[in-house]
Design a protein around this motif. Structure first.
Motif, short mmCIF file in Angstrom:
data_model
loop_
_atom_site.label_atom_id
_atom_site.label_comp_id
_atom_site.label_asym_id
_atom_site.label_seq_id
_atom_site.Cartn_x
_atom_site.Cartn_y
_atom_site.Cartn_z
N GLU A 129 16.96 -3.34 -8.68
CA GLU A 129 15.83 -2.92 -7.84
C GLU A 129 15.83 -1.41 -7.62
OE1 GLU A 129 14.37 -5.89 -4.74
OE2 GLU A 129 16.53 -6.18 -4.66
N TYR A 130 16.84 -0.74 -8.15
CA TYR A 130 16.96 0.70 -7.97
C TYR A 130 16.61 1.43 -9.26
CZ TYR A 130 19.00 -0.10 -3.42
OH TYR A 130 19.18 -0.48 -2.11
N ASP A 131 15.96 2.58 -9.08
CA ASP A 131 15.43 3.32 -10.22
C ASP A 131 16.27 4.53 -10.61
OD1 ASP A 131 12.77 2.64 -8.24
OD2 ASP A 131 12.75 1.85 -10.28
N HIS A 132 16.92 5.14 -9.63
CA HIS A 132 17.63 6.39 -9.87
C HIS A 132 19.05 6.29 -9.33
CE1 HIS A 132 13.62 7.97 -10.73
NE2 HIS A 132 13.23 7.49 -9.56
N TRP A 133 20.00 6.72 -10.14
CA TRP A 133 21.41 6.58 -9.80
C TRP A 133 22.13 7.91 -9.91
CZ3 TRP A 133 23.81 1.93 -8.45
CH2 TRP A 133 23.00 0.80 -8.55
N GLY A 134 23.12 8.08 -9.04
CA GLY A 134 24.00 9.23 -9.14
C GLY A 134 25.15 8.95 -10.10
N SER A 181 10.25 8.54 0.38
CA SER A 181 9.58 7.66 -0.59
C SER A 181 10.50 6.56 -1.11
CB SER A 181 9.10 8.48 -1.78
OG SER A 181 8.19 9.48 -1.38
N PHE A 182 11.78 6.65 -0.79
CA PHE A 182 12.76 5.77 -1.40
C PHE A 182 13.50 4.91 -0.37
CE2 PHE A 182 12.27 7.79 -5.37
CZ PHE A 182 12.24 9.16 -5.19
N ALA A 183 13.70 3.65 -0.74
CA ALA A 183 14.76 2.88 -0.11
C ALA A 183 16.06 3.29 -0.81
CB ALA A 183 14.52 1.38 -0.29
N CYS A 234 25.38 6.16 -5.34
CA CYS A 234 24.17 6.16 -4.52
C CYS A 234 22.99 5.89 -5.43
CB CYS A 234 24.03 7.52 -3.85
SG CYS A 234 22.57 7.70 -2.79
N ALA A 235 22.01 5.16 -4.92
CA ALA A 235 20.85 4.81 -5.73
C ALA A 235 19.58 4.86 -4.90
CB ALA A 235 21.03 3.41 -6.33
N ALA A 236 18.49 5.21 -5.57
CA ALA A 236 17.18 5.32 -4.91
C ALA A 236 16.20 4.35 -5.55
CB ALA A 236 16.66 6.75 -5.03
N SER A 237 15.46 3.67 -4.69
CA SER A 237 14.46 2.72 -5.17
C SER A 237 13.07 3.19 -4.78
CB SER A 237 14.71 1.33 -4.58
OG SER A 237 13.67 0.45 -4.95
N ALA A 238 12.23 3.41 -5.80
CA ALA A 238 10.86 3.85 -5.56
C ALA A 238 9.88 2.69 -5.57
CB ALA A 238 10.45 4.87 -6.62
N ARG A 239 10.37 1.52 -5.94
CA ARG A 239 9.45 0.40 -6.12
C ARG A 239 9.28 -0.46 -4.88
NH1 ARG A 239 12.90 -2.59 -10.65
NH2 ARG A 239 13.29 -0.42 -11.18
N VAL A 240 10.08 -0.21 -3.86
CA VAL A 240 10.00 -1.02 -2.65
C VAL A 240 8.78 -0.62 -1.83
CG1 VAL A 240 11.14 -1.60 -0.48
CG2 VAL A 240 12.48 -1.39 -2.58
N LEU A 241 7.90 -1.55 -1.56
CA LEU A 241 6.68 -1.25 -0.81
C LEU A 241 6.89 -1.38 0.69
CD1 LEU A 241 4.01 -2.99 -3.05
CD2 LEU A 241 4.77 -0.60 -3.08
N GLY A 254 25.92 -1.18 0.77
CA GLY A 254 25.00 -1.12 1.89
C GLY A 254 23.72 -0.43 1.48
N GLY A 255 22.66 -0.66 2.25
CA GLY A 255 21.40 -0.05 1.94
C GLY A 255 20.59 0.22 3.19
N ILE A 256 19.57 1.04 3.03
CA ILE A 256 18.72 1.39 4.17
C ILE A 256 17.28 1.48 3.70
CG2 ILE A 256 19.09 3.88 3.84
CD1 ILE A 256 19.11 4.07 6.96
N GLY A 257 16.39 0.90 4.48
CA GLY A 257 14.98 0.92 4.14
C GLY A 257 14.36 2.28 4.34
N ARG A 258 13.14 2.41 3.87
CA ARG A 258 12.45 3.69 3.95
C ARG A 258 12.24 4.15 5.39
NH1 ARG A 258 7.23 2.35 1.39
NH2 ARG A 258 6.66 4.49 1.96
N SER A 259 12.09 3.21 6.30
CA SER A 259 11.86 3.59 7.70
C SER A 259 13.12 4.11 8.36
CB SER A 259 11.34 2.39 8.48
OG SER A 259 12.37 1.44 8.65
N GLY A 260 14.26 3.79 7.79
CA GLY A 260 15.52 4.18 8.42
C GLY A 260 15.99 3.22 9.49
#
Length: 128
Positions: A114-119, A31-33, A96-103, A49-55
């Motif tokens: 753009e990230y919602d959750h952080w370590g 669910s997260f980028a 590390c961060a997770a983004s739930a808002r990326v469609l 660096g980052g990675i999209g939901r599709s990988g």
């Protein structure tokens, strides 16, 4: 509640490799980028660096392009940051961060807001 936990930091020497892991719980990783950021002492936190939901889609800062690789294993709810040819200037706390808002599945955000959750971060120290 989504929880992000980094691990794998440590002290290495210039030229060494290190792999950081990021475990996400409280939600499906698919669910997260996902993104990695770092903050060196006295400096602002910056995108690594980052990675999209599709990988499939990844993005990197110029300073790490060709040396660092972000990957994800949705079955394990884990994201990785493989760091090769480490330099002294890579010393920092890595987040590390997770983004739930990326469609879009093919988008890897590079901006922290753009990230919602952080370590809490993991320290990487590279000695010269």
């Amino acid at each position: 509640q989504v929880t992000v936990i980094e691990s794998g930091g440590g002290m290495v020497q210039t030229g060494d490799s290190l792999r950081l892991s990021c475990q996400v719980s409280g939600g499906a990783l698919s669910s997260f980028a996902m993104g990695w950021f770092r903050q060196a002492p006295g400096k602002e936190r910056t995108f690594v660096g980052g990675i999209g939901r599709s990988g499939v889609t990844t993005a990197y800062a110029d300073s790490v392009q060709g040396r660092f690789t972000v990957s994800r294993d949705d079955a394990k709810n884990t994201v990785y940051l493989q760091m090769n040819s480490l330099k002294f200037e890579d010393t920092a706390v890595y987040y590390c961060a997770a983004s739930a808002r990326v469609l879009r599945r093919e988008y890897a955000p590079s901006i922290s807001n753009e990230y919602d959750h952080w370590g809490q971060g993991t320290q990487v120290t590279v000695s010269s």
